[in-house]
Write an enzyme that holds these catalytic residues in place. Sequence first.
Site, mmCIF file in Angstrom:
data_model
loop_
_atom_site.group_PDB
_atom_site.id
_atom_site.type_symbol
_atom_site.label_atom_id
_atom_site.label_comp_id
_atom_site.label_asym_id
_atom_site.label_seq_id
_atom_site.Cartn_x
_atom_site.Cartn_y
_atom_site.Cartn_z
ATOM 1 N N TYR A 102 -9.916 -25.902 -8.920
ATOM 2 C CA TYR A 102 -10.553 -24.685 -8.529
ATOM 3 C C TYR A 102 -11.561 -24.476 -9.435
ATOM 4 O O TYR A 102 -12.987 -24.050 -8.971
ATOM 5 C CB TYR A 102 -9.621 -23.615 -8.612
ATOM 6 N N HIS A 278 8.902 37.788 2.994
ATOM 7 C CA HIS A 278 8.841 38.701 4.203
ATOM 8 C C HIS A 278 8.394 40.011 3.679
ATOM 9 O O HIS A 278 8.291 40.378 2.386
ATOM 10 C CB HIS A 278 10.085 38.682 4.811
#
Length: 367
Positions: A102, A278
């Site tokens: 390579y 709430h």
Amino acid sequence: MKVLVTGSEGFIGKNLLVKLVENSIDYVCFIRDQSSADLQKLLKDIDFVFHLAGVNRPLDSGEFSKQNFELTSALCDAIQKTGRSIPVAFTSSIQAISDNAYGTSKKLAEDALIQLHASTQAPVYLYRLPNVFGKWARPNYNSVVATFCHNIAQDLPIRIDDPSKLVPLIYIDNLLESFIGILSNPQLGVTRPVVTPEYSISVGELASQIEAFHHRRESLMSEEVGDGLTRALYATYLSYLKPDQFAYEVPAYDDSRGRFVEMLKTKDSGQFSFFTAHPGITRGGHYHHTKSEKFLVLQGLARFGFRNILSNEAFELTVDGLKPKIVETIPGWTHDITNIGENELIVMLWASEVFDRARPDTIANKV
């Protein structure tokens, strides 16, 4: 400007094409099944070549010479036939100095490009790259980062032969910045650009970091992903998640007052949550010695109450979600928040430290 890209179907090539579009740069591609004759035609009106094509894990070692050297030689011949000095950027490898098939093929390709410069004065950029990582890299092919990210993301095993081995790394975005830089600031001669930053991490540390990303959804604890190698690795890891992994559940606690949901925790910068209330409900009623909080009303109308636990000095303020405002709690002041609107109150909350049940620093005390 118009550029030719070889290896456009590979990891670096795919990322480069996206970057060229972002910078309004026209391009054409030379792909694997095209011939040298096609290459000659493509070069007709090209101003620059990014030569990225190559192989690094072929089944037959003979492919190294064919794909890395012979294609480079064909490219050099085609450029010479144009009679122009077309610049070429080549992705070589740090293995070009190594005695293996390579590395030898990459070194021969470099030599061919150096000879091209000598004969045509075409500028040549030789990038001797270490492991390049980022999105779209192929697992078990391009880099160990790609393999680890893919396998860990999909709960597959990984293999580590030497956990202490150091791996040099370059992030794809930094490489692309260099590519675009040489287009806007061309150099003469043969140059060897250095891509920065270059990172170094052991194989064992790399695996541990990616595994930490994988498990953080359970603990909600984020890694320090805002900078450097960890930032790049995290982005890369995420790119290997499949669509059915894009979302995950987080803890939610419901009671008569509303809902409290934890979103994200950090090692040194607290945590993020949100809660609802709430109409008529009051939350809080406590003070902190050291911990601080930031509240952002996303929806509804809230009244914040404060009282200094020493002087009993009191203070109130009203915040409407339509007019974003951060309300910060102060150590030594007890505080609460009441929904004084007609609809559900939704509030984003940042706390300066992750909640620790053993040392909560939250003392009940009515305003």
